[in-house]
Write an enzyme that holds these catalytic residues in place. Structure first.
Site, PDB file in Angstrom:
ATOM      1  N   ASP A 688       1.494  -4.033  -3.324  1.00 24.43           N
ATOM      2  CA  ASP A 688       0.528  -4.007  -2.503  1.00 24.43           C
ATOM      3  C   ASP A 688       0.243  -5.527  -1.967  1.00 24.43           C
ATOM      4  O   ASP A 688       1.144  -6.443  -1.953  1.00 24.43           O
ATOM      5  CB  ASP A 688      -0.776  -3.175  -2.877  1.00 24.43           C
ATOM      6  N   HIS A 728      -6.804  -4.861   0.371  1.00 28.02           N
ATOM      7  CA  HIS A 728      -6.127  -3.631   0.326  1.00 28.02           C
ATOM      8  C   HIS A 728      -5.622  -3.470  -1.172  1.00 28.02           C
ATOM      9  O   HIS A 728      -5.796  -2.427  -1.985  1.00 28.02           O
ATOM     10  CB  HIS A 728      -4.937  -3.562   1.393  1.00 28.02           C
ATOM     11  N   SER A 889      -3.608   5.552   2.212  1.00 26.23           N
ATOM     12  CA  SER A 889      -3.446   4.266   1.372  1.00 26.23           C
ATOM     13  C   SER A 889      -4.182   4.452   0.181  1.00 26.23           C
ATOM     14  O   SER A 889      -3.594   4.283  -1.101  1.00 26.23           O
ATOM     15  CB  SER A 889      -3.760   3.005   2.185  1.00 26.23           C
TER      16      SER A 889
END
Length: 969
Positions: A688, A728, A889
């Site tokens: 990520d 994220h 996600s």
């Protein structure tokens, strides 16, 4: 509809088992829930029965079409089940028409009584008195027999020995289209072209555009029905004066009464005594001898549509009607070549699938006719732009000339010994090659030449260049194509199309049979692909009407045409200086390049963002055009983090609370089963945007390593001062720290915010498997389209999934709803794709369309709480530095946590070899399927302790069920 109460005499063997087992499972589950804690033996019998029948039913449904002959073990299972029932059932069912000497008489009476009691709440009370589970030995014998039959079926018919096609849901049956459309269309072209010779002294450059359609509503057996073609005709291309034309063609001889037209005088508002015009005094139609005179006389009224009729090769003009287009719209066109060169991946799955069907029908109907120029290609497919939309109605451009019908195959002349075989195309059907290339380009959103360069394919300079290039591209991207789409493209590019062992010479088959082959091998698979993805909203039979209401430039959303008065207004965008659509690399019809061929003059007003890149490539050479294409800002990002799903920015407090409660539910389930410290911890790699180590949650000692593959790093340890600037990766990692408390986490920073090349991710995967030796890799990102370094990522995934021991890979599906399909790597069969749901298991609207022959695993992905970089938070209002986020996600780490739970449980409770099987993609897919509940077309995975759920049945049930599942995976 359920069987009639007295029809159970007709069921035999496997079919009877499929009828009997589901209600018995339901009854035994209810009986188990009523047992006290002291009767553990009976409880175990019910649970083992539930496990074994679950797998047996799955096998029977999977193999139902193959099990035609008597099955000895099926009969043995039925005999054991028949013995479960008390003899008193024979006196309780009155007036039954089932003969007493029928095999398994009690079972059939049981099903008759079950069906008669249609109130579910009363069924248990009605059926319980007839069930006698017998002694411990009889119970064991029953379960062993059921298990033996299931094991035998798996041995005889292992699941891996069947392809997806063997057992996917049946496809819709559709009638074949009329194969007469092609002949009628050819007669129309000949009627136009034969009238291009005129008596005036001007030289004309006639051209036409014909709308591509399925014509599925046409019934050639109906003599009264006519075929209607929508077209546009131009006298001189340089003048760019196009006329909308509506042509009715009689495929059969007209009846004596002739054809009637609705004249202006027939309108109710004109029928007054004072102004009545008698129909008999007006000419019904005018015979047309020269197209030139027809068009010249009509130019004075460009707002009128020409209405023509063709009967027995005679062309007539009927009374004109109001056009649907303004004068500017008829010249305001965009070609498919421009759209593909600008990145057709932004068009969305629905648009692509509809267009693929329409293009294939265009080839089906016009194959061998003059509407398809020998060198037609993507630049000959045009769309008419209005002020507010681009209707999804393609037109085929062609010049009107004396017809010279093409041959379906290459036939040599002269002495064959004097001819070089390399001077002839390997593929005998150039129109099919062109269609195959268009389908490849449409799916990938790039010209064939660009795809070839990205894949390292060199362009040949011979008659077979285009076919050879397309075939190589197909072989390298097969994994990216849906099954039906792949079948269609493969058929198009197959040089042996239509040949088989029973056909000595395909040239001997009739034209109609050849068109039938095109429909069966190419068109129908594309119809099936459209139907599987959008069959609930789009009917193939009504596609001609539906497509015209879809906006090409807005993901295929439905629109309404503006009112006629608005059509009269000029286009709001001024034309550019360029008058001809550019050809980035020529046409690609029969393998020859036509760099300098100019076919039409079209004004180029302002092009929306969807096609803005085309303008940058206008007039460039092939090399410069490709450079411009690759360097221009993409329509959609090549790399996406699937967070912040559309419409979820302002999450309600209620949805956040429900999500928190869902997470609490999962923690409770985990704590109930994982009561001991695991001897072998699950290791998870998070690929990520890295983590922000200033966040307290990211200082957890379970984070074993943080390495970077961005900003010039190649796997070096991440600087403690560095961090996640996107948030994220911090969010997804915190979810795993929370829901997988016994797992060790390894962080691979493969992106800052994006984009990132696939080869960087491939390096991270290699490090995770070979150095960290993780069990699971989670990837909350994807690539909507293929990039040049795709093969390196594909290779890394293949090595990871096949290594010893293998590594499980999970990836987010995508957040674009039906507008795009699964992204890569989620669409790789070796990767477990993750979709999103709300807290009740309802699929999120931003999920891509479920695939009909896949598992479509899903879990919570809406309003998910996780850590967020403190620097990106207002700490006075958000002191914990957390955010609630939605997207596939965030569903991905939640499903990974559940997989880690299953793997940890297996390592503690199952045999070592069974636990190892769960590291295989197939093994984990089956294990997650056990936990899942079917919600619409998705499998919703949740850690609920509900009594009738997987985790609510107790440890023994979970152990046996999980062991059986992975053993046969």
């Amino acid at each position: 509809m359920a069987p009639d109460a007295d029809t159970y005499t007709m069921y035999r063997g496997v079919h009877l088992l499929l009828i009997v087992l589901p209600p018995l499972r339901w009854i035994f589950r209810l009986l188990e829930s009523q047992l006290g804690n002291e009767d553990q033996e009976t409880r175990n019998f019910y649970r083992y029965f539930d496990v074994y029948t679950r797998f047996l039913l799955g096998d029977l449904w999977r193999l139902k079409a193959l099990l035609h002959h008597p099955e000895p073990l099926a009969e043995e299972v039925l005999s054991e089940l028949d013995r479960l029932l008390d003899d008193c059932i024979t006196q309780s069912v009155h007036k039954s028409q089932i003969p007493s000497n029928t095999p398994y008489y009690k079972l059939r009476l049981f099903m008759s009584r079950w069906q008669a009691e249609n109130v579910e709440s009363k069924r248990l009370a009605a059926m319980h008195p007839f069930i006698h589970v017998g002694s411990l030995e009889q119970r064991i014998a029953l379960n062993d027999t059921i298990k033996s039959y299931s094991d035998e079926l798996n041995l005889r018919y292992p699941e891996d020995s069947f392809s997806h096609e063997d057992f996917q849901p049946p496809k819709k049956r559709r009638k074949e289209p009329s194969y007469a459309v092609g002949y009628v269309a050819s007669s129309l072209y000949e009627a136009f072209s034969s009238r291009t010779v005129c008596t005036c002294h001007d030289s004309h450059d006639y051209a036409a555009r014909i709308a591509l359609a399925t014509y599925r509503s046409y019934n050639e057996s109906d003599d009264a029905q006519k075929l209607t073609f929508d077209a546009m005709i131009c006298l001189d291309q340089e003048s760019n004066d196009w006329r909308e034309t509506h042509v009715q063609v009689s495929a059969n001889k007209p009846k004596a009464s002739g054809v009637q037209f609705l004249l202006q005088a027939d309108r109710p508002e004109n029928k007054t005594a004072k102004h009545m015009i008698h129909r008999k005094n007006l000419p019904q139609r005018q015979r047309i001898q020269e197209i030139c005179k027809l068009l010249r006389s009509a130019f004075a009224s460009k707002l009128q549509r020409l209405n023509l009729e063709l009967e027995n090769d005679v062309l007539y003009k009927a009374q004109s009607s109001k056009t649907r287009f303004s004068a500017d719209e008829l010249t305001n066109v965009i070609s498919l070549g421009q759209l593909i060169s600008s990145g057709a991946s932004g068009l969305g799955d629905k648009v692509k699938r509809v267009l693929a069907v329409l293009l294939s029908y265009g080839v089906l109907h016009h194959y061998g006719g003059s509407w398809l120029d020998p060198s037609w290609g993507r630049d000959d497919i045009l769309f008419i732009r209005s002020a507010s939309a681009i209707p999804l109605r393609p037109y085929m451009f062609t010049r009107l000339k004396k017809p010279q019908r093409k041959s379906a195959s290459i036939k040599s002349t002269g002495d064959p010994d004097d001819l070089d075989p390399d001077d002839f195309p390997i593929h005998p059907y150039p129109d099919l090659v062109t269609l195959g290339i268009l389908l490849l380009e449409l799916h990938n959103g790039k010209p064939l030449e660009v795809l070839a360069i990205e894949l390292g394919i060199e362009e040949e300079q011979n008659v077979n260049a285009k076919w050879s290039m397309a075939d190589e591209v197909l072989q390298k991207i097969r994994i990216d194509l849906p099954d039906n789409y792949l079948d269609a493209v493969t058929a198009c590019l197959d040089p042996n199309f239509g040949s088989n062992s029973e056909t000595e010479d395909i040239d001997d088959i009739s034209d109609e049979d050849f068109r039938r082959l095109i429909y069966t091998e190419i068109v129908k698979p594309l119809e099936d692909e459209l139907d599987q993805g959008f069959g609930k909203t789009i009917s193939v039979d009504d596609l001609d009407n539906a497509a015209q209401t879809m906006d090409f430039g807005s993901w295929g959303q439905t629109f309404k045409r503006t009112a006629s008065k608005e059509l009269d207004s000029p286009s709001p965008s001024p034309p550019s200086s360029s008058r001809r659509p550019s050809r980035i690399s020529g046409s690609h019809g029969n393998g020859h390049m036509h760099h300098n061929r100019q076919k039409r003059v079209d004004k180029q007003p302002h092009i929306p963002r969807l096609i803005s890149i085309v303008e940058k490539a206008t007039g460039f050479s092939r090399a410069k055009a490709i450079h411009a294409f690759k360097s221009a800002e993409p329509v959609v990002d090549d790399f996406e983090l699937f967070d912040d799903a559309s419409g979820t920015e302002n999450l309600s407090q209620k949805s956040c609370q429900q999500s928190d409660a869902w997470m609490d539910m999962f923690r409770s389930t985990y704590d109930r089963y994982m009561t001991e410290e695991p001897t072998q911890r699950v290791k998870i790699a998070v690929l990520d945007t890295g983590i922000d180590r200033t966040h307290p949650e990211m200082q957890n000692e379970r984070i074993k390593s943080v390495r970077s593959w961005v900003e010039g790093h190649n796997g070096e340890e991440e600087d403690l001062q560095g961090g996640d600037v996107a948030g994220h990766g911090t969010h997804t990692t915190s979810i795993l720290l929370d829901l997988a408390p016994d797992a060790d986490i390894y962080v691979a920073r493969i992106a800052v915010k994006g984009p990132v090349q696939p080869d960087q991710i491939a390096k991270a995967i290699h490090h995770a498997t070979s150095i960290w030796q993780v069990d699971i890799i989670t990837m909350s990102f994807g690539y909507p389209r293929r990039l040049p370094t795709y093969p390196l990522l594909e290779q890394a995934i293949a090595l990871a999934s096949s290594s010893t021991p293998p590594t499980l890979l999970f990836a987010a599906a995508s957040n674009h709803g039906g507008n795009r399909s699964r992204a890569y790597p989620a669409r790789d069969d070796r990767v477990l794709a993750v979709h999103s749901t709300d807290t009740l298991g309802n699929p999120s609207p931003f999920n891509p369309s479920p695939l009909p022959d896949r598992d479509n695993l899903a879990t919570l992905g809406e309003a998910v709480r996780g850590a967020w970089p403190p620097a990106l938070c207002d700490l006075s209002a958000n002191p914990e530095a957390t955010q609630y986020k939605s997207g596939t996600s965030f569903a991905t780490p939640i499903l990974v946590a559940q997989a880690a739970f299953l793997l940890a449980f297996a390592r503690q409770r199952l045999k070592a070899e069974e636990a190892d099987l769960m590291l295989r993609t197939a093994g984990m897919r089956v294990a997650l399927g056990l936990v899942a509940e079917k919600r619409k077309e998705f499998k919703y995975v949740a850690g609920s302790l509900a009594p009738d759920g997987f985790w609510g049945r107790g440890e023994e049930y979970v152990r046996v069920c999980l062991g059986e599942a992975v053993r046969r995976s």
